[in-house]
Design a protein around this motif. Structure first.
Motif, short mmCIF file in Angstrom:
data_model
loop_
_atom_site.label_atom_id
_atom_site.label_comp_id
_atom_site.label_asym_id
_atom_site.label_seq_id
_atom_site.Cartn_x
_atom_site.Cartn_y
_atom_site.Cartn_z
N LEU A 266 0.82 -1.21 0.00
CA LEU A 266 0.00 0.00 0.00
C LEU A 266 0.85 1.26 0.00
N LYS A 267 1.94 1.26 0.76
CA LYS A 267 2.82 2.43 0.79
C LYS A 267 3.48 2.64 -0.57
N ASN A 268 3.83 1.56 -1.25
CA ASN A 268 4.37 1.68 -2.60
C ASN A 268 3.33 2.22 -3.58
N PHE A 269 2.07 1.94 -3.29
CA PHE A 269 0.97 2.48 -4.09
C PHE A 269 0.76 3.98 -3.84
N ASN B 231 -2.33 -4.39 -14.45
CA ASN B 231 -1.79 -3.04 -14.49
C ASN B 231 -0.55 -2.93 -13.60
N PRO B 232 0.19 -1.81 -13.63
CA PRO B 232 1.42 -1.71 -12.84
C PRO B 232 1.22 -1.87 -11.33
N TYR B 233 0.06 -1.50 -10.82
CA TYR B 233 -0.20 -1.69 -9.39
C TYR B 233 -0.30 -3.18 -9.06
N ARG B 234 -0.98 -3.91 -9.92
CA ARG B 234 -1.08 -5.36 -9.72
C ARG B 234 0.29 -6.01 -9.84
N LYS B 235 1.08 -5.56 -10.79
CA LYS B 235 2.44 -6.08 -10.97
C LYS B 235 3.27 -5.83 -9.71
N GLU B 236 3.15 -4.66 -9.14
CA GLU B 236 3.90 -4.33 -7.91
C GLU B 236 3.49 -5.25 -6.77
N ALA B 237 2.19 -5.46 -6.61
CA ALA B 237 1.71 -6.31 -5.52
C ALA B 237 2.20 -7.75 -5.70
N LEU B 238 2.08 -8.28 -6.90
CA LEU B 238 2.49 -9.66 -7.16
C LEU B 238 4.00 -9.83 -6.99
#
Length: 243
Positions: free
Chosen positions: A58-61, A100-107
């Motif tokens: 979440l903080k990265n988001f 999307n890039p947010y999903r990529k970051e989480a995974l």
């Protein structure tokens, strides 16, 4: 609820039996008694390790972590309920907007933290597919032609600097920035991924995800042109791996 989603869940129902599937696509509503799913990660009583992972994501988001609590039960595409072999699980049918890039970051963070979700590798590949990425941009009404996959910060800069008043990229509670709705979607996907780890969902097994793109790639054809038999064959193969 799109036509592709409805088609998928009707095929899924034919495979496992209508008594075991709940989905709005087949007019069987998922209710709070079926699963605990809240918009606030703090409500799940996750262990400290899982909480730290979620907060890092979440903080990265760029989230402020001030996410209100409300039920997300109605956001679930489908569920297997009390199946003799598969148990009770969330079943998701993912189209382009979920990659999307947010999903990529989480995974990516889930993989780094050794969270054992069987689909992480294949979904990361989809998040890095430039053709898929361009389709995702169009689905979000983002007028930008990508030459390569954007990092999370690059993606954010594009959203800020690209004229676009679309509801697709507007702010959301806890995600008070341009692109907040896209980040929120990735966060909700994360919660569905991890819901089975909550003590409040002790009956729940790990989520099963199906990507529209994986099915299209298998048969080299657009999803809407595939027969029910072809989609059913793909579903059966996936379930055999899970079981």
């Amino acid at each position: 609820m799109g036509k592709n989603e409805t088609k998928f869940y009707k095929c899924f129902q034919n495979i496992i039996g209508e008594e075991y599937l709940k989905s709005k696509s087949v007019d069987k509503k998922i209710i709070k008694d079926d699963i605990f799913l809240s918009s606030n990660y703090r409500d799940y009583n996750f262990n400290d390790g899982i909480v730290r992972i979620i907060e890092e994501i979440l903080k990265n988001f760029k989230s402020d972590l001030n996410i209100p609590s409300r039920s997300l039960t109605s956001y679930i595409d489908g569920m297997i309920v009390k199946h003799p072999q598969l148990g009770t699980r969330i079943i998701e049918f993912d189209e382009e907007q979920h990659f999307n890039p947010y999903r990529k970051e989480a995974l990516t963070i889930l993989k780094e933290k050794h969270i054992d979700l069987w689909f992480i590798e294949s979904y990361l590949e989809l998040c890095k597919d430039i053709k898929h990425f361009d389709i995702m941009l169009k689905k979000q009404r983002i007028k930008y032609k990508a030459d390569d996959i954007l990092s999370l910060n690059e993606f954010y800069d594009i959203l800020v600097n690209t004229p676009n008043n679309s509801n697709y990229i507007k702010e959301r509670p806890g995600f008070d920035f341009v692109g907040g709705r896209i980040a929120q979607r990735a966060y909700y996907d994360l919660l569905r991924d991890l819901a089975y780890l909550s003590p409040k969902n002790s009956h729940l097994k790990q989520i099963i995800r199906f990507s529209k793109y994986e099915i299209e790639r298998e048969f080299k054809n657009k999803f809407e042109k595939l027969s029910d038999e072809e989609i059913g064959n793909f579903i059966e193969k996936r379930l055999e791996i899970i079981m």
